[in-house]
Design a protein around this motif. Structure first.
Motif, PDB file in Angstrom:
ATOM      1  N   VAL A  63       0.746  -1.192   0.134  1.00 47.47           N
ATOM      2  CA  VAL A  63      -0.070   0.005  -0.142  1.00 47.47           C
ATOM      3  C   VAL A  63       0.850   1.284  -0.109  1.00 47.47           C
ATOM      4  O   VAL A  63       1.752   1.429   1.045  1.00 47.47           O
ATOM      5  CB  VAL A  63      -0.888   0.192   1.244  1.00 47.47           C
ATOM      6  N   VAL A  64       0.852   2.005  -1.109  1.00 50.89           N
ATOM      7  CA  VAL A  64       2.106   2.945  -1.365  1.00 50.89           C
ATOM      8  C   VAL A  64       1.517   4.455  -1.095  1.00 50.89           C
ATOM      9  O   VAL A  64       0.402   4.631  -1.803  1.00 50.89           O
ATOM     10  CB  VAL A  64       2.550   2.900  -2.907  1.00 50.89           C
ATOM     11  N   MET A  65       2.103   5.103  -0.262  1.00 50.50           N
ATOM     12  CA  MET A  65       1.773   6.589  -0.141  1.00 50.50           C
ATOM     13  C   MET A  65       2.730   7.394  -0.508  1.00 50.50           C
ATOM     14  O   MET A  65       3.608   7.615   0.259  1.00 50.50           O
ATOM     15  CB  MET A  65       1.253   6.628   1.266  1.00 50.50           C
ATOM     16  N   GLU A 120      -2.146   4.961   9.535  1.00 53.04           N
ATOM     17  CA  GLU A 120      -3.056   3.812  10.162  1.00 53.04           C
ATOM     18  C   GLU A 120      -4.270   3.475   9.820  1.00 53.04           C
ATOM     19  O   GLU A 120      -4.544   2.146   9.563  1.00 53.04           O
ATOM     20  CB  GLU A 120      -3.179   4.708  11.736  1.00 53.04           C
ATOM     21  N   GLN A 121      -5.088   4.255   9.125  1.00 46.07           N
ATOM     22  CA  GLN A 121      -6.315   3.803   8.481  1.00 46.07           C
ATOM     23  C   GLN A 121      -6.192   3.085   7.297  1.00 46.07           C
ATOM     24  O   GLN A 121      -7.121   2.014   7.021  1.00 46.07           O
ATOM     25  CB  GLN A 121      -7.037   5.309   8.216  1.00 46.07           C
ATOM     26  N   GLU A 122      -5.358   3.434   6.304  1.00 49.87           N
ATOM     27  CA  GLU A 122      -5.064   2.566   5.067  1.00 49.87           C
ATOM     28  C   GLU A 122      -4.087   1.668   5.256  1.00 49.87           C
ATOM     29  O   GLU A 122      -3.944   0.944   4.280  1.00 49.87           O
ATOM     30  CB  GLU A 122      -4.885   3.722   3.963  1.00 49.87           C
ATOM     31  N   ARG A 123      -3.581   1.333   6.287  1.00 45.48           N
ATOM     32  CA  ARG A 123      -2.679   0.071   6.453  1.00 45.48           C
ATOM     33  C   ARG A 123      -1.453   0.438   5.219  1.00 45.48           C
ATOM     34  O   ARG A 123      -1.005  -0.405   4.828  1.00 45.48           O
ATOM     35  CB  ARG A 123      -3.160  -1.202   6.283  1.00 45.48           C
ATOM     36  N   VAL A 124      -0.955   1.787   5.285  1.00 46.03           N
ATOM     37  CA  VAL A 124       0.205   1.885   4.348  1.00 46.03           C
ATOM     38  C   VAL A 124       1.421   1.143   4.596  1.00 46.03           C
ATOM     39  O   VAL A 124       1.645   0.873   5.841  1.00 46.03           O
ATOM     40  CB  VAL A 124       0.643   3.566   4.426  1.00 46.03           C
ATOM     41  N   THR A 125       2.152   0.431   3.562  1.00 48.25           N
ATOM     42  CA  THR A 125       3.292  -0.168   3.882  1.00 48.25           C
ATOM     43  C   THR A 125       4.601   0.616   3.536  1.00 48.25           C
ATOM     44  O   THR A 125       5.453   0.544   4.068  1.00 48.25           O
ATOM     45  CB  THR A 125       3.177  -1.580   3.258  1.00 48.25           C
TER      46      THR A 125
END
Ligand code: ADP
Length: 541
Positions: A217-219, A260-265
């Protein structure tokens, strides 16, 4: 082997065939939004049809003035895959710089986020080539605006077909462009070809580089207008990672909540972003960050103390990367080689804070003033030169400045580095920021990292100031953490440095400031600090 063109169409098509169910999260002006890559693909095709309707043809430049959001991601593929060129506009440029880059690139259409409209309204009279402005609003209704020839993004898309036959382009055709802020003179344009972006994306995805993959999960916090958000949107679409696009709310708390909400990796950003997050964590705030695999940091040097604190106190891994607009941008990334993993902690973190080893596919050499290669001894400084398939071969319509930077097929980066026996490069400074004291060089980056290891220091930067005898001497600008404001003296900072740096490296003065001015891409603005000093304005605040 087949002669197969390396174009962005391949990235887009792979995403369409394999990842229609995967999600994209996008923080907008008024709400949070999410959809799937399946929906994304339809809208990219609608957008391609819209571009045609607006008269955008092969090779035409299309500007984007936008935050990191799903519409910007749609433009990232629709523009280049139709054969046009996406020109990402830096929303922090001064008006005269924006006018310059839009006119210089000859942008035909500009897509603009609704809250950034005022940036264009003030200058549209001076934009010579723009025929249409497309406003990206969350509602269909357009706001009142002084801009001529405006359209609503959502309205245009609504009426457009969901199919589009993307052409087979030549891999050497231009896909995107970005201007880099020059120290003197106008910004310089870099044009990215489809081939360059394709090969850069492959390198980024590879395990020892960013290693992005489907389950990630890329931010990207690094703006999509800055060196293509380091290529992350291209790679994420290709490998099918969920994307989390944080929009304009980039304060540490909003980012921590989003992780936290989107479980970013994996998240990418400049050091000031991560230093901000760290300060919030250090204040005792609690967030569940267990999903995070790594934070990729680049754009300026990541302080060793930051890497160490994240790891030891919060179990968070910081991956240091280096690059520049001219290099698409990824050049090096610090993966610790398997046989170096058990180094004692101090050596390990010193290595982790280096900029890393060269990406597969690129070549580097480090040369002294006479052009001779310097030894890989971790001590001798020289200028880093690069060549490879994603290194710019020229600045757009700038033959003279191109010839200064690109000589004998090598890009001279202007970055002064050392290389150790293992091939890890350490950026000592940009050539223009080195402090030249009595014929010797002082690395401002090294000094600031050492100062930032002081527990009371939130941020520090070092500039060279003119000196009658020594030519230049270092001056430290320091921002104290809130709890220490007014409680730490100049002498304490200098005492802290005494056993850590050579005596002649000790700054001549330490100035405590409320904040250090930053550049349009969030780096310490040393040019402005030097100017403030020259004008007698650099005083304690
Ligand atoms: P700008 O020129 O507008 O600052 P760029 O992203 O092109 O934007 O800047 C590239 C420069 O940033 C490099 O030449 C180098 O000096 C610096 N830089 C990038 N990454 C790092 C890093 N990890 N450590 C130190 N300096 C870095």
């Amino acid at each position: 082997m087949m002669e197969y063109p390396l174009t962005l169409k391949n990235l887009l098509e792979r995403n369409r065939l394999l990842f229609a169910k995967k999600e994209v999260f996008s923080r907008l002006h008024t709400k949070d939004f999410r959809y799937t890559y399946g929906d994304y693909q339809k809208r990219v095709r609608q957008l391609a049809n819209v571009l045609k309707e607006l008269g955008v043809g092969p090779g035409d430049r299309v500007g984007t003035l936008a935050w990191n959001n799903h519409r910007h991601l749609e433009l990232y593929f629709a523009i280049p895959c139709t054969g046009a060129v996406m020109h990402t506009l830096n929303l922090r440029l001064f008006p005269e710089q924006l006018i310059y880059v839009i006119n210089h690139a000859e942008d035909k259409v500009i897509f603009v986020d609704v809250d950034l409209l005022p940036l264009l309204e003030g200058i549209s009279g001076q934009l010579k080539t723009v025929r249409h402005y497309v406003i990206m609003t969350d509602e269909d209704k357009l706001p009142d605006t002084r801009l001529p020839s405006v359209h609503s993004y959502e309205e245009l898309l609504k009426g457009a077909p969901e199919t589009y036959d993307f052409p087979d382009l030549d891999e050497w055709s231009p896909a995107a462009m970005c201007y880099t802020t020059a120290t003197t003179g106008n910004p310089k344009g870099v044009v990215y070809t489809h081939r360059g972006l394709f090969l850069h994306s492959m390198a980024c995805a590879s395990a020892d580089m960013m290693g992005l993959r489907e389950e990630d999960v890329v931010m990207p916090v690094v703006p999509m207008f800055h060196a293509n958000a380091w290529g992350s949107p291209f790679v994420a679409v290709w490998v099918g990672s969920k994307l989390v696009l944080p929009g304009r709310r980039l304060d540490p708390k909003s980012l921590l909540e989003l992780i936290e909400q989107e479980r970013v990796t994996v998240s990418l950003g400049v050091p000031t972003i991560w230093m901000g997050l760290l300060q919030v964590l250090e204040s005792g705030a609690k967030y569940d960050l267990s999903s995070v695999r790594c934070f990729i940091v680049g754009g300026s040097a990541a302080p060793e103390i930051m890497i160490k604190t994240f790891k030891e106190k919060y179990g968070l891994h910081i991956q240091h990367a280096y690059g520049m607009t001219e290099t698409t941008p990824l050049v090096t990334l610090t993966r610790i080689k398997s046989y170096l993993k058990d180094l004692p902690a101090d050596q390990y973190y010193r290595l982790a804070a280096k900029q890393g080893v060269i990406a597969p596919g690129l070549e580097m050499k480090v040369v002294d003033d006479s052009g001779r290669e310097v030894p890989w001894d971790g001590k001798t400084m020289g200028e880093l030169c690069l060549r490879g398939p994603w290194i710019a071969r020229e600045y757009y319509k700038e033959p003279e400045r191109s010839a200064e930077a690109i000589k004998d097929g090598w890009l001279h980066t202007g970055d002064i580095v050392t290389v150790d026996e293992e091939g890890y490069i350490l950026i000592m400074d940009r050539a223009k920021d080195l402090v030249k004291s009595g014929g010797e060089w002082i690395s401002s980056v090294d000094l600031e990292n050492t100062i930032m290891a002081h527990p009371a220091v939130a941020e520090a930067t070092v500039i060279g100031i003119p000196h009658e005898k020594w030519q230049e001497r270092p001056l430290a600008c320091v921002v104290l953490k809130d709890a220490y404001k007014g409680k730490v003296s100049k002498e304490e900072i200098l005492d802290f440095l005494r056993d850590k740096v050579a005596k002649w490296w000790l700054p001549d003065d330490v100035i405590f400031m409320e904040a250090i001015p930053k550049t349009s891409v969030g780096k310490f603005n040393k040019k402005q600090l030097r100017q403030m000093y020259a004008e007698g304005k650099l005083t304690a605040q």
